[in-house]
Design an enzyme around this catalytic site. Structure first.
Site, PDB file in Angstrom:
ATOM      1  N   ASP A  45       4.644  -0.502  -6.874  1.00  0.00           N
ATOM      2  CA  ASP A  45       3.404  -0.820  -7.580  1.00  0.00           C
ATOM      3  C   ASP A  45       2.251  -0.035  -6.973  1.00  0.00           C
ATOM      4  O   ASP A  45       1.121  -0.108  -7.446  1.00  0.00           O
ATOM      5  CB  ASP A  45       3.116  -2.329  -7.480  1.00  0.00           C
ATOM      6  CG  ASP A  45       1.906  -2.735  -8.309  1.00  0.00           C
ATOM      7  OD1 ASP A  45       1.875  -2.370  -9.503  1.00  0.00           O
ATOM      8  OD2 ASP A  45       0.987  -3.398  -7.780  1.00  0.00           O
TER       9      ASP A  45
ATOM     10  N   ARG B 187       0.855  -1.185   0.000  1.00  0.00           N
ATOM     11  CA  ARG B 187       0.000   0.000   0.000  1.00  0.00           C
ATOM     12  C   ARG B 187       0.887   1.230   0.000  1.00  0.00           C
ATOM     13  O   ARG B 187       1.897   1.271   0.722  1.00  0.00           O
ATOM     14  CB  ARG B 187      -0.925   0.032   1.228  1.00  0.00           C
ATOM     15  CG  ARG B 187      -2.118  -0.930   1.153  1.00  0.00           C
ATOM     16  CD  ARG B 187      -3.125  -0.525   0.065  1.00  0.00           C
ATOM     17  NE  ARG B 187      -4.238  -1.445  -0.073  1.00  0.00           N
ATOM     18  CZ  ARG B 187      -4.299  -2.467  -0.928  1.00  0.00           C
ATOM     19  NH1 ARG B 187      -3.277  -2.726  -1.728  1.00  0.00           N
ATOM     20  NH2 ARG B 187      -5.377  -3.204  -0.998  1.00  0.00           N
TER      21      ARG B 187
ATOM     22  N   HIS C  74      -0.352  -0.241  -9.737  1.00  0.00           N
ATOM     23  CA  HIS C  74      -1.130  -1.200  -8.937  1.00  0.00           C
ATOM     24  C   HIS C  74      -1.604  -2.386  -9.787  1.00  0.00           C
ATOM     25  O   HIS C  74      -2.810  -2.666  -9.861  1.00  0.00           O
ATOM     26  CB  HIS C  74      -2.330  -0.492  -8.277  1.00  0.00           C
ATOM     27  CG  HIS C  74      -2.717  -1.134  -6.979  1.00  0.00           C
ATOM     28  ND1 HIS C  74      -3.015  -0.414  -5.850  1.00  0.00           N
ATOM     29  CD2 HIS C  74      -2.871  -2.437  -6.633  1.00  0.00           C
ATOM     30  CE1 HIS C  74      -3.333  -1.240  -4.866  1.00  0.00           C
ATOM     31  NE2 HIS C  74      -3.253  -2.468  -5.312  1.00  0.00           N
TER      32      HIS C  74
ATOM     33  N   GLU D 225      -2.249   7.491  -4.921  1.00  0.00           N
ATOM     34  CA  GLU D 225      -2.622   6.880  -6.209  1.00  0.00           C
ATOM     35  C   GLU D 225      -4.114   7.014  -6.550  1.00  0.00           C
ATOM     36  O   GLU D 225      -4.500   6.931  -7.711  1.00  0.00           O
ATOM     37  CB  GLU D 225      -2.242   5.391  -6.225  1.00  0.00           C
ATOM     38  CG  GLU D 225      -3.065   4.525  -5.284  1.00  0.00           C
ATOM     39  CD  GLU D 225      -2.644   3.048  -5.330  1.00  0.00           C
ATOM     40  OE1 GLU D 225      -1.465   2.755  -5.073  1.00  0.00           O
ATOM     41  OE2 GLU D 225      -3.508   2.199  -5.621  1.00  0.00           O
TER      42      GLU D 225
HETATM   43  P1  NAI Z   1      -1.546 -10.907   5.144  1.00  0.00           P
HETATM   44  O1  NAI Z   1      -2.605 -10.398   6.066  1.00  0.00           O
HETATM   45  O2  NAI Z   1      -1.556 -12.335   4.746  1.00  0.00           O
HETATM   46  O3  NAI Z   1      -0.105 -10.603   5.778  1.00  0.00           O
HETATM   47  C1  NAI Z   1       0.243  -9.390   6.369  1.00  0.00           C
HETATM   48  C2  NAI Z   1       1.344  -9.643   7.372  1.00  0.00           C
HETATM   49  O4  NAI Z   1       1.756  -8.373   7.896  1.00  0.00           O
HETATM   50  C3  NAI Z   1       0.901 -10.501   8.575  1.00  0.00           C
HETATM   51  O5  NAI Z   1       1.798 -11.550   8.780  1.00  0.00           O
HETATM   52  C4  NAI Z   1       0.890  -9.516   9.741  1.00  0.00           C
HETATM   53  O6  NAI Z   1       1.215 -10.121  10.976  1.00  0.00           O
HETATM   54  C5  NAI Z   1       1.961  -8.534   9.298  1.00  0.00           C
HETATM   55  N1  NAI Z   1       1.850  -7.230   9.966  1.00  0.00           N
HETATM   56  C6  NAI Z   1       0.746  -6.528  10.256  1.00  0.00           C
HETATM   57  N2  NAI Z   1       1.062  -5.385  10.884  1.00  0.00           N
HETATM   58  C7  NAI Z   1       2.416  -5.376  10.992  1.00  0.00           C
HETATM   59  C8  NAI Z   1       3.343  -4.466  11.543  1.00  0.00           C
HETATM   60  N3  NAI Z   1       2.927  -3.324  12.130  1.00  0.00           N
HETATM   61  N4  NAI Z   1       4.649  -4.766  11.470  1.00  0.00           N
HETATM   62  C9  NAI Z   1       5.064  -5.917  10.902  1.00  0.00           C
HETATM   63  N5  NAI Z   1       4.234  -6.833  10.361  1.00  0.00           N
HETATM   64  C10 NAI Z   1       2.924  -6.556  10.407  1.00  0.00           C
HETATM   65  O7  NAI Z   1      -1.578  -9.930   3.889  1.00  0.00           O
HETATM   66  P2  NAI Z   1      -1.160 -10.278   2.393  1.00  0.00           P
HETATM   67  O8  NAI Z   1      -2.296 -10.934   1.697  1.00  0.00           O
HETATM   68  O9  NAI Z   1       0.169 -10.917   2.400  1.00  0.00           O
HETATM   69  O10 NAI Z   1      -1.043  -8.784   1.787  1.00  0.00           O
HETATM   70  C11 NAI Z   1       0.049  -7.946   2.084  1.00  0.00           C
HETATM   71  C12 NAI Z   1      -0.168  -6.574   1.459  1.00  0.00           C
HETATM   72  O11 NAI Z   1      -0.263  -6.667   0.032  1.00  0.00           O
HETATM   73  C13 NAI Z   1      -1.449  -5.856   1.902  1.00  0.00           C
HETATM   74  O12 NAI Z   1      -1.122  -4.511   2.170  1.00  0.00           O
HETATM   75  C14 NAI Z   1      -2.334  -5.889   0.701  1.00  0.00           C
HETATM   76  O13 NAI Z   1      -3.215  -4.810   0.682  1.00  0.00           O
HETATM   77  C15 NAI Z   1      -1.302  -5.801  -0.415  1.00  0.00           C
HETATM   78  N6  NAI Z   1      -1.767  -6.290  -1.717  1.00  0.00           N
HETATM   79  C16 NAI Z   1      -1.390  -5.617  -2.852  1.00  0.00           C
HETATM   80  C17 NAI Z   1      -1.795  -6.044  -4.097  1.00  0.00           C
HETATM   81  C18 NAI Z   1      -1.376  -5.349  -5.352  1.00  0.00           C
HETATM   82  O14 NAI Z   1      -1.969  -5.599  -6.417  1.00  0.00           O
HETATM   83  N7  NAI Z   1      -0.355  -4.516  -5.345  1.00  0.00           N
HETATM   84  C19 NAI Z   1      -2.683  -7.183  -4.228  1.00  0.00           C
HETATM   85  C20 NAI Z   1      -2.984  -7.870  -2.993  1.00  0.00           C
HETATM   86  C21 NAI Z   1      -2.545  -7.408  -1.773  1.00  0.00           C
END
Ligand code: NAI
Length: 333
Positions: free
Chosen positions: A261, A237, A298, A266
């Site tokens: 990305d 993000r 994105h 954005e």
């Molecule tokens: P997820 O929920 O599976 O993993 C997120 C991880 O971040 C978790 O292990 C959590 O414990 C950790 N976390 C949360 N707060 C934290 C902090 N303050 N410090 C350290 N670690 C922390 O999420 P996922 O599915 O892996 O997605 C990750 C990111 O990718 C999200 O921001 C999502 O919005 C973004 N995303 C971007 C896409 C794109 O097209 N560019 C598509 C899909 C997701």
């Protein structure tokens, strides 16, 4: 009776995949190209469901307007949900579902693709060769093997990204609020403190959700701890990085490369064809001038597999609302 669904910020690929999903014919679709915000919420009149994406903004005012129009479900066709006021949804009894893991591989592979491109200057090489400029001057990159990659956030996407980097023979270190020690030890990955990750990493890749704790995770203070020449990748993000700080560290030469990305501001820019228009965002315009910054709009999620999965989960949840069955596991917020 079929449910009426208004799909906001629709692009041709959304429409194509939603209409191709099983049970799509049981839904009355209305595809809208503009974004859902407080100002446009009136357009949901008559809809049981609104289907939204990352840059729709469903704050309390928007949510109240949706409630008044009889909307019962907000179906996010993405994983992140920082753009939805969940507290307001709870108070107004509007259900919110998302697609938690449509394809971690899609995002992880794009992350590594961006890193390779910015490191080996493929974006510049591509343009040069098209101009019959076959010079290699300024295109020197570095081997990934044996470099230290710091993964911040080892959830679904962070884990896949870490494993891909292990495949390049990188030394992978990680930080997460909730670490997965077994996964780490079985993949040769070491959890370290955030400070240590910032200090040790040649490459830093962000994979946390956006929340209060992660807003501007990379800022003047944290960037100052990073290694000179560090390459930063963000496919999570935009607001995880303070753009003004990043620009300062790029201008000083401390940050060696950036692949994004996502971008802090954005909304209203990414996903749109603005060619021929005057870009009003000065920081974005400046970022686009740096030779060591590579931006995509994105698109990390944009694979056939991910789009089909997004459509399947979204359509199934809408059908389940109609039949009063529980939503798919792990999709309710
Ligand atoms: P997820 O929920 O599976 O993993 C997120 C991880 O971040 C978790 O292990 C959590 O414990 C950790 N976390 C949360 N707060 C934290 C902090 N303050 N410090 C350290 N670690 C922390 O999420 P996922 O599915 O892996 O997605 C990750 C990111 O990718 C999200 O921001 C999502 O919005 C973004 N995303 C971007 C896409 C794109 O097209 N560019 C598509 C899909 C997701």
């Amino acid at each position: 009776m079929s449910l009426k669904v208004s799909v906001y910020d629709t692009k041709p690929y959304d429409r194509e995949h939603l209409l191709a999903s099983e049970n799509a014919d049981k839904i009355e679709w209305r595809f809208l190209e503009f974004r859902l915000t407080d100002e446009t919420a009136q357009s949901a009149t008559g809809s049981d469901v609104v289907c939204v994406f990352v840059n729709d903004k469903i704050d309390r005012a928007c949510m109240t307007s949706l409630k008044n129009q009889g909307v019962r479900l907000i179906a996010l066709r993405c994983a992140g949900f920082n753009n939805v006021d969940l507290q307001a949804a709870k108070e107004l009894s509007i259900s919110v579902v998302r697609v938690p893991a449509y394809s971690p591989n899609a995002v992880a592979e794009h992350t590594v693709g961006l890193l390779l491109a910015v490191n080996r200057k493929l974006h510049r090489a591509y343009n040069r060769v098209r101009e019959q400029n076959f010079s290699l001057r300024g295109l020197v990159g570095f081997d990934l093997a044996h470099k230290t990659v710091g993964i911040i956030g080892t959830g679904r996407i962070g884990k896949v990204t870490a494993k891909i980097f292990r495949g390049f023979d990188c030394n992978v270190i990680a930080f997460d609020e909730y670490p997965s020690p077994e996964w780490a030890s079985s993949n040769g990955i070491e959890y370290v403190s955030m400070e240590s990750l910032l200090k040790q990493s040649d490459i830093i890749s962000l994979h946390t959700p956006l929340n209060k704790a992660t807003h501007h995770l990379l800022n003047d203070t944290t960037l100052a701890l990073t290694k000179p020449g560090v390459t930063i990748v963000n496919t999570s993000r935009g607001k995880l990085i303070d753009t003004s700080s990043l620009i300062r560290f790029l201008k000083s030469g401390h940050v060696g490369g950036v692949a994004l990305d996502v971008y802090e501001e954005e909304e209203g820019i990414f996903f749109e064809d603005l060619s021929g228009e005057i870009l009003q965002d000065d920081e974005l315009a400046l970022l686009l001038t740096f030779p060591n910054v590579l931006l995509t709009a994105h698109q990390a999620f944009l694979t056939e597999e991910a789009l089909s999965e997004i459509a399947r989960v979204t359509t199934t949840n809408i059908i389940r609302l109609a039949s009063q069955e529980p939503f798919l596991e792990d999709t309710t917020l």
